[in-house]
Design an enzyme around this catalytic site. Structure first.
Site, PDB file in Angstrom:
ATOM      1  N   ASP A  58      12.417 -31.564  16.229  1.00 13.07           N
ATOM      2  CA  ASP A  58      11.188 -30.836  16.536  1.00 13.07           C
ATOM      3  C   ASP A  58      11.326 -29.397  16.053  1.00 13.07           C
ATOM      4  O   ASP A  58      12.289 -28.717  16.404  1.00 13.07           O
ATOM      5  CB  ASP A  58      10.950 -30.864  18.056  1.00 13.07           C
ATOM      6  CG  ASP A  58       9.548 -30.407  18.427  1.00 13.07           C
ATOM      7  OD1 ASP A  58       8.661 -30.414  17.553  1.00 13.07           O
ATOM      8  OD2 ASP A  58       9.347 -30.049  19.602  1.00 13.07           O
ATOM      9  N   HIS A  61       1.724 -19.906  17.851  1.00  9.01           N
ATOM     10  CA  HIS A  61       2.358 -20.469  19.051  1.00  9.01           C
ATOM     11  C   HIS A  61       3.603 -19.671  19.441  1.00  9.01           C
ATOM     12  O   HIS A  61       3.762 -19.264  20.597  1.00  9.01           O
ATOM     13  CB  HIS A  61       2.724 -21.936  18.809  1.00  9.01           C
ATOM     14  CG  HIS A  61       3.515 -22.558  19.921  1.00  9.01           C
ATOM     15  ND1 HIS A  61       2.974 -22.786  21.176  1.00  9.01           N
ATOM     16  CD2 HIS A  61       4.811 -22.964  19.988  1.00  9.01           C
ATOM     17  CE1 HIS A  61       3.901 -23.325  21.957  1.00  9.01           C
ATOM     18  NE2 HIS A  61       5.022 -23.445  21.270  1.00  9.01           N
ATOM     19  N   ASP A  69       3.840 -33.847  21.969  1.00  5.76           N
ATOM     20  CA  ASP A  69       5.194 -33.617  22.473  1.00  5.76           C
ATOM     21  C   ASP A  69       5.110 -33.177  23.936  1.00  5.76           C
ATOM     22  O   ASP A  69       5.120 -31.991  24.258  1.00  5.76           O
ATOM     23  CB  ASP A  69       5.861 -32.532  21.612  1.00  5.76           C
ATOM     24  CG  ASP A  69       7.352 -32.462  21.854  1.00  5.76           C
ATOM     25  OD1 ASP A  69       7.918 -33.458  22.339  1.00  5.76           O
ATOM     26  OD2 ASP A  69       7.949 -31.411  21.565  1.00  5.76           O
ATOM     27  N   THR A  78       4.251 -27.028  18.219  1.00  6.12           N
ATOM     28  CA  THR A  78       2.869 -26.839  18.675  1.00  6.12           C
ATOM     29  C   THR A  78       2.059 -26.067  17.633  1.00  6.12           C
ATOM     30  O   THR A  78       2.514 -25.050  17.124  1.00  6.12           O
ATOM     31  CB  THR A  78       2.872 -26.059  19.993  1.00  6.12           C
ATOM     32  OG1 THR A  78       3.749 -26.730  20.891  1.00  6.12           O
ATOM     33  CG2 THR A  78       1.489 -25.975  20.595  1.00  6.12           C
TER      34      THR A  78
HETATM   35 CA    CA Z   1       7.498 -29.326  20.707  1.00  6.53          CA
END
Ligand code: CA
Length: 412
Positions: free
Chosen positions: A122, A129, A229, A346
């Site tokens: 990730d 973000h 997520d 994100t």
């Molecule tokens: Ca994430």
């Protein structure tokens, strides 16, 4: 291009898209399908008609629980399969048109996890973000940590708990440090959140000790999915120092079932944000590496059943692109495998209605947001359904991802 199968102009699954997925029906076990409008094309049935004869693909590749064996054939073959299906859907005299066994209404299929995911990484690649999080928890005047503009920050996630759209999850439990307390408690999370992300699936193996350049990185990307997520912010807050995310993240991530190929996304390339300061040479890239993909998130409470869109964002906002993420991931010699999942982090935009998590939308839980049914949310309640959607549209051509949908059930 126009298909003889009726496809609504608002369908994500146009003749230009043709994403791959794994489906089953009450008569057919798991196999590869291609989505078109309100139908699924059964590739195993197509193969039985010798449609792919010249490509010499063994039949187990199509009658399979995952796409991995198919992806391993390489883009040279998989893109030809997609082109053959495209021609069949355009040609009025095609074999598919006259073999009803190949065409299945999409509302009669069950979709499954499309790939057997080996490793999951990730990233944290949206500057909006990262700046929002930095402003909230550190310094609004200097929100980014010193490394952020020099490398695409990431961490190794958990592949075993990645689930397909439609599967619901229970509110996770764990250690939480309450405000004004000196000792942690064991509790259900009170701050379950979504993260609006996109994932991409690695389509080619690299070998241990070698690196992939930004120029070659595209050869290693098979296609993309929507990626939620899931996060438990209170568990995350207590556990993350000093090694980063762990149980606050690993309880589940949900993905959309149809993998949209990079070929289908190619017409929607755009320039990304200007990167300043200049990045190191191994992260430099040429041409357009961002993609204009409209994204949205909605919440539907169980009792009212009224859906409210809480976020509209776009994948094009990403500061670090996929090519740079792959170059960075492999710069130390770490190898990638077919079926690995990479997530963007994100995806937030500039405006308050484009923030890709409840943490940002409610600004740390301080500003509740109002839903259409009059109720308010700072985080996700039990029995809320969260739906993420994504699509590209240009010159009346639409290529979309469908949706990823999950409901938060009470703790067990
Ligand atoms: Ca994430």
């Amino acid at each position: 291009m126009k298909s003889w199968l009726k496809v609504s102009s608002k369908s994500d699954f146009s003749i230009y898209n043709l994403p791959f997925g794994i489906f089953s029906t009450n008569k057919k076990n798991k196999r590869i399908g291609v989505a078109i409008g309100d139908h699924v094309i059964d590739l195993h049935a197509c193969n039985s008609l010798d449609l792919f004869k010249d490509l010499h693909i063994e039949s187990y590749v199509f009658k399979n629980s995952f796409l991995n064996n198919f992806i391993e054939l390489g883009k040279g073959i998989t893109s030809k399969v997609r082109e053959i299906i495209q021609l069949e859907l355009i040609n009025e005299n095609s074999l598919i048109k006259h073999n009803s066994n190949c065409i299945i209404p999409i509302n009669t299929v069950e979709m499954h996890l499309p790939v057997n995911i080996g490793d999951y990484t990730d990233f944290y690649s949206s500057i909006e973000h990262a700046s929002n999080i930095g402003s909230m928890f550190r310094d609004p005047s200097n929100p980014l940590l010193p490394n952020w503009k020099h490398l695409p920050v990431g961490y190794h996630g958990r592949a075993s708990s990645i689930i397909v759209s439609g599967k619901n999850i229970h509110r996770p439990k764990g250690q939480i440090m309450p405000l004004d307390s000196e000792t942690p408690i064991y509790s259900s999370s009170n701050r379950v959140d979504f993260e609006l992300e996109m994932g991409y699936i690695i389509g080619k193996n690299s070998s241990l000790g070698s690196s992939i350049s930004t120029t070659n990185a595209e050869d290693y990307i098979f296609g993309k999915v929507l990626f939620n997520d899931w996060s438990a912010r209170d568990i995350q807050k207590w556990e993350y120092v000093p090694l980063g995310p762990f149980l606050g993240k690993s309880f589940a991530s949900s993905i959309s079932p149809w993998v949209v190929t990079m070929e289908a996304l190619d017409p929607f390339r755009v320039a990304g944000p200007i990167q300043e300061p200049n990045v190191l040479d191994y992260l430099k890239f040429d041409r357009l590496k961002n993609y204009d993909i409209n994204l949205s998130v909605s919440i539907t409470p169980e009792d009212s059943n009224i859906e409210s869109i809480v976020c509209n964002s776009n994948f094009k906002y990403m500061y670090w692109n996929m090519n740079q993420q792959i170059a960075h991931h492999t710069v130390n010699g770490c190898n990638l495998n077919v079926g690995d999942m990479m997530a963007s982090g994100t995806i937030s935009g500039h405006t308050k209605d484009s923030y890709g998590s409840m943490l940002e939308l409610s600004w740390g839980g301080k500003n509740p947001i109002e839903l259409k049914d009059g109720s308010t949310r700072t985080f996700i309640n039990d029995m809320d359904t969260v739906i993420m959607k994504g699509y590209c549209e240009k010159n009346n051509i639409r290529v979309g991802f469908g949706e990823v949908k999950s409901k938060i059930l009470p703790s067990t």
